[in-house]
Every structure is written in structure tokens, then in C-alpha cells.
Design a protein around this motif. Structure first.
Motif, PDB file in Angstrom:
ATOM      1  N   PRO A   5     -68.064  22.819 -19.162  1.00 27.42           N
ATOM      2  CA  PRO A   5     -67.678  22.982 -17.322  1.00 27.42           C
ATOM      3  C   PRO A   5     -66.556  22.247 -17.312  1.00 27.42           C
ATOM      4  CG  PRO A   5     -69.639  21.775 -17.858  1.00 27.42           C
ATOM      5  CD  PRO A   5     -69.487  22.335 -19.155  1.00 27.42           C
ATOM      6  N   GLU A   6     -65.829  22.814 -16.257  1.00 27.48           N
ATOM      7  CA  GLU A   6     -64.442  22.087 -15.698  1.00 27.48           C
ATOM      8  C   GLU A   6     -65.007  20.962 -15.167  1.00 27.48           C
ATOM      9  OE1 GLU A   6     -61.392  22.873 -16.737  1.00 27.48           O
ATOM     10  OE2 GLU A   6     -62.102  24.695 -17.594  1.00 27.48           O
ATOM     11  N   HIS A  25     -46.347  17.570 -20.250  1.00 27.91           N
ATOM     12  CA  HIS A  25     -46.085  19.137 -20.156  1.00 27.91           C
ATOM     13  C   HIS A  25     -46.897  19.790 -18.958  1.00 27.91           C
ATOM     14  CE1 HIS A  25     -45.037  23.016 -21.777  1.00 27.91           C
ATOM     15  NE2 HIS A  25     -46.592  23.361 -21.929  1.00 27.91           N
ATOM     16  N   TYR A  26     -48.265  19.218 -19.056  1.00 26.37           N
ATOM     17  CA  TYR A  26     -48.876  20.042 -17.914  1.00 26.37           C
ATOM     18  C   TYR A  26     -49.320  18.971 -16.690  1.00 26.37           C
ATOM     19  CZ  TYR A  26     -51.033  22.104 -21.914  1.00 26.37           C
ATOM     20  OH  TYR A  26     -51.242  22.895 -23.012  1.00 26.37           O
ATOM     21  N   GLY A  27     -48.823  17.804 -16.781  1.00 25.34           N
ATOM     22  CA  GLY A  27     -48.686  16.921 -15.524  1.00 25.34           C
ATOM     23  C   GLY A  27     -50.338  16.276 -15.399  1.00 25.34           C
ATOM     24  N   THR A  28     -50.881  16.311 -16.799  1.00 25.53           N
ATOM     25  CA  THR A  28     -52.435  15.783 -16.720  1.00 25.53           C
ATOM     26  C   THR A  28     -52.329  14.413 -16.646  1.00 25.53           C
ATOM     27  OG1 THR A  28     -52.889  17.458 -18.532  1.00 25.53           O
ATOM     28  CG2 THR A  28     -54.526  15.672 -18.084  1.00 25.53           C
ATOM     29  N   GLU A  42     -55.578  20.210 -23.838  1.00 20.36           N
ATOM     30  CA  GLU A  42     -55.232  21.709 -23.214  1.00 20.36           C
ATOM     31  C   GLU A  42     -56.422  22.131 -22.191  1.00 20.36           C
ATOM     32  OE1 GLU A  42     -54.386  24.864 -25.938  1.00 20.36           O
ATOM     33  OE2 GLU A  42     -53.840  25.910 -24.374  1.00 20.36           O
ATOM     34  N   LYS A  43     -57.893  21.996 -22.813  1.00 17.80           N
ATOM     35  CA  LYS A  43     -58.818  22.484 -21.913  1.00 17.80           C
ATOM     36  C   LYS A  43     -58.882  21.802 -20.618  1.00 17.80           C
ATOM     37  CE  LYS A  43     -63.436  22.867 -20.898  1.00 17.80           C
ATOM     38  NZ  LYS A  43     -63.802  24.120 -20.471  1.00 17.80           N
ATOM     39  N   PHE A  44     -58.713  20.451 -20.577  1.00 14.77           N
ATOM     40  CA  PHE A  44     -58.992  19.575 -19.543  1.00 14.77           C
ATOM     41  C   PHE A  44     -57.675  19.136 -18.871  1.00 14.77           C
ATOM     42  CE2 PHE A  44     -62.915  19.197 -21.950  1.00 14.77           C
ATOM     43  CZ  PHE A  44     -63.897  19.414 -20.869  1.00 14.77           C
ATOM     44  N   GLN A  45     -56.659  20.032 -18.954  1.00 15.87           N
ATOM     45  CA  GLN A  45     -55.207  19.827 -18.448  1.00 15.87           C
ATOM     46  C   GLN A  45     -55.211  19.248 -16.934  1.00 15.87           C
ATOM     47  OE1 GLN A  45     -52.675  23.468 -18.100  1.00 15.87           O
ATOM     48  NE2 GLN A  45     -53.683  23.769 -19.914  1.00 15.87           N
ATOM     49  N   LYS A  46     -56.302  19.961 -16.178  1.00 12.89           N
ATOM     50  CA  LYS A  46     -56.261  19.644 -14.863  1.00 12.89           C
ATOM     51  C   LYS A  46     -57.035  18.360 -14.167  1.00 12.89           C
ATOM     52  CE  LYS A  46     -55.580  24.435 -13.312  1.00 12.89           C
ATOM     53  NZ  LYS A  46     -56.301  25.204 -14.220  1.00 12.89           N
TER      54      LYS A  46
END
Ligand SMILES: NC(=O)c1ccc[n+]([C@@H]2O[C@H](COP(=O)([O-])OP(=O)(O)OC[C@H]3O[C@@H](n4cnc5c(N)ncnc54)[C@H](OP(=O)(O)O)[C@@H]3O)[C@@H](O)[C@H]2O)c1
Length: 338
Positions: A96-97, A186-189, A131-135
Motif C-alpha cells: 500500500p501507498e 529526481h522526484y523530489g522525494t 521509485e515505488k515510494f517516491q511520494k
């Protein structure tokens, strides 16, 4: 009298500071690699802090759970678990996110001879996880051993010092950091890079290793003359509180105790408590793996337990026949061979 319940209770009772910070952490917390030496008590500490804060928040422990005792602590205390081999990319994608991730999964021992496995765990997997948890906000467990061995007079490396990993394990730890740093840029994570030097929980750790050698009449090497270590309860608190300090670009922080612990002095004191004189071998060198955690002290405060108390507790634990994990730290290793 020490019991495992008492030790776990000490490790999982949150400080007021953690409870206050928990109120500020938005969203649920997922702990990846929760089934190891630190994860079970970290998850329970987080759950207890949430309860004490009087808020609603899920703590989700994710691991393969190959150690049934680690799983027992989580199940007994109703910590939510998901059994998952993170290297199974399909299963990783299905997790899950969540807004917060504490990334503890890694591989160290057994590296020599199967280096590829260590690189898969410590270098390849972090890229997939990032990548999966980039947010999400991610606290990334790393190691103080990615710094080079430094002269003792420096009192240890600062976060701004150049890394200089020796051997494939520490190189792969630096690769893990770089994969998450890429996500930050790259993603701002939002990333909090947590560079740890030796957690002490009495069932394993540098003090346990010394006590064990003293009891067995085995020599303790002085070649590595000193080290830093930290009470695992405080190390876990700093990891959870680190979620509030995650940023893009990544925030890096050394996490360890404030003391530079002399191996000879610590072992001598342990020997006094244990009633057995330590045997030493080797000539002390003038350098060691040392980290300067003064920024962590400023941000989170000093660890709850001073090292002298840890030394006494460690001796009491061993004399009480306390359980050992059987996972030596190899703190004397200087060539990065694990
Ligand atoms: N403890 C210390 O003093 C210390 C010092 C410096 C750095 N660190 C780092 O901090 C992190 C946490 O420390 P720790 O002592 O708890 O480490 P640990 O005992 O090695 O725990 C990490 C856990 O990750 C899980 N894991 C490994 N491969 C996995 C996979 N493919 N899928 C899912 N889970 C996997 C394993 O549990 P399962 O078998 O349940 O999957 C393993 O026990 C580690 O990365 C460690 O290298 C620790």
C-alpha cells in the motif's frame, strides 16, 4: 533482575519528545525490513508513541519474518504485519501507498563470496523502493562505515566529510544512499539519510561481543582502539523522529552516542562487573571508524542511556543468562570484509 520483557519495555517506551513529534507526523508509517535486530522494537516504540499521543495512525511492519521471535513481539502487541520479500518486485509494487517509510532492509554478513546478493539488496532494491515510494517521506538506514577510518584526534567524521567506503559491503551501502539521493533530486522525494554507528540492545551489539569474549576467555583485539555506539531505544527514536526532517535534497545525519568509547576501558569495566579479567591482543592503532553525531544531539537531544550505564546493564544481562541473538558485529574489522 533483567528479563526479556523488561528489556523490550525499556526499548519501546517513548519519550515525551517522540510523543510530541508523533503528533506532527502526518499519515501512516511503513517499516521495510522490520524483522531484524532493530525493527521489531522500532515498530512497537512507534505504536506506543501513537497510543500515548492519543492519535490514529497505522504502523505497518514489512519483512520476510524469518525470525519467529521477532515476529512474536510484533504479533503479541498487535503491530500490523505484511510478509513480503522486497526483492520480489511484483509484491513490492503491491504494497500500500503510505506517507512515511522507514527503510531498514539490508544485507551485510555473508557478503564475501556472494557479493552480488549484497549489491542486489543494498544497491538495486533501494532504486525500486525509492521509485515505488517516491511520494513518501523516507528515513533510510545507512551506516557510519561509509566514511573512511580517521585519526582519533579528529573525533570522527561529520556529515559534510567525504565518504570513503572500504570493501564491497560499505560500497553497496553508499550505493543505497545514492539511489535514494537520486529519488530526492529526481522526484523530489523527501529523504532522511540515517548513518548509524552501532546500536546496543544487550542481546547483540559491540558491548555484548566484548562481554561474550570476556566470559569465554577469548582475546579482544585492540587494533581498533575505540568506537561509537548508542542505546537502541534512542537510535530507534531518532529514526522515527527523522521523518520530520526528511527533505529534498536529502538530509544526512550521523546517529550514534556522544562518547568515544575506548575498547580497552569498556572491556576492563565490563570485566570488573563480570568478575573476569579481559584478555587483550594487538597493538592499538591511531585511527578508527568514528562518527561525530553532534548535529543529532542538537536536533534530538542526548541519548537516554549513557554508555557507562549500558556497560553495567550489559554485564548484568550476561550474568542473568540473557538471550543472545548470535549476531556478532565484527566491530574490529578494518578492511571491510564481512
Ligand atoms: N544494528 C546496528 O547496529 C546497525 C549499525 C549500522 C547500520 N545498521 C543498518 O540498519 C538497518 C537495520 O539494522 P538491523 O540491525 O535491524 O539490521 P538487520 O538485523 O540486518 O535487519 C534487516 C532486516 O531486513 C530484512 N530483510 C532482508 N532482506 C529482505 C528482503 N529481501 N525482503 C524483506 N525484508 C528483508 C531481514 O528480516 P527478514 O528476515 O524478516 O526479512 C533483516 O533481518 C540495516 O540496514 C543495517 O545494516 C544497523
Amino acid at each position: 533482575m533483567w528479563t526479556e520483557e523488561k528489556l523490550d519495555q525499556l526499548l519501546t517506551t517513548p519519550s515525551d519528545a517522540l510523543v510530541e513529534d508523533m503528533k506532527k507526523i502526518k499519515g501512516d508509517i511503513m517499516v521495510l525490513g522490520a524483522g531484524g535486530k532493530m525493527g521489531p522494537t522500532l515498530c512497537l516504540l512507534a505504536k506506543n508513541a501513537i497510543e500515548k499521543a492519543g492519535i490514529e495512525k497505522r504502523v505497518i511492519a514489512v519483512s520476510r519474518f524469518s525470525d519467529p521471535i521477532a515476529t512474536e513481539l510484533l504479533h503479541k502487541n498487535n503491530v500490523e504485519t505484511i510478509s513480503c520479500d522486497l526483492l520480489d518486485t511484483e509484491k513490492l509494487r503491491q504494497l500500500p501507498e503510505v506517507e512515511n517509510v522507514i527503510y531498514m532492509a539490508g544485507r551485510k554478513f555473508g557478503t564475501d563470496g556472494s557479493e552480488w546478493q549484497t549489491w542486489a539488496m543494498n544497491a538495486t532494491l533501494p532504486a525500486f523502493v525509492a521509485e515505488k515510494f517516491q511520494k513518501s517521506n523516507i528515513v533510510v538506514f545507512s551506516s557510519g562505515n561509509i566514511y573512511p577510518i580517521v585519526p582519533i584526534h579528529t573525533a570522527g567524521c561529520l556529515e559534510s566529510d567525504k565518504t570513503g567506503p572500504v570493501g564491497e559491503y560499505t560500497m553497496s551501502c553508499l550505493a543505497r544512499e545514492r539511489a535514494f539521493e537520486y529519488a530526492a533530486n529526481h522526484y523530489g522525494t523527501k529523504i532522511f539519510m540515517y548513518r548509524l554507528n552501532y546500536a546496543v540492545d544487550l542481546r547483540y551489539g559491540v558491548l555484548y561481543d566484548m562481554a561474550d569474549r570476556i566470559m569465554k576467555g577469548e582475546p579482544i583485539s585492540l587494533t581498533t582502539p575505540c568506537l561509537n555506539c548508542i542505546w537502541q531505544g534512542s537510535a530507534n527514536e531518532m529514526a522515527i523522529r527523522g521523518l520530520l526532517h526528511a527533505s529534498a535534497p536529502a538530509k544526512i545525519m550521523n546517529v550514534t552516542g556522544p562518547e568515544t568509547v575506548s575498547i580497552k576501558k569498556a572491556a576492563t569495566l565490563l570485566g570488573e562487573f563480570l568478575g573476569k579479567e579481559p584478555i587483550f591482543e594487538g597493538e592499538p592503532s591511531n585511527d578508527a571508524y568514528l562518527s561525530d553525531a553532534s548535529e543529532a544531539m542538537e536536533v534530538f537531544g542526548y541519548p537516554a542511556v549513557p554508555v557507562r550505564t549500558l556497560i553495567r546493564w550489559q554485564a548484568e544481562w550476561v550474568l542473568a543468562g540473557g538471550r543472545a541473538l548470535g549476531k556478532p558485529t565484527h566491530f574490529e574489522e578494518r578492511k571491510g570484509s564481512y
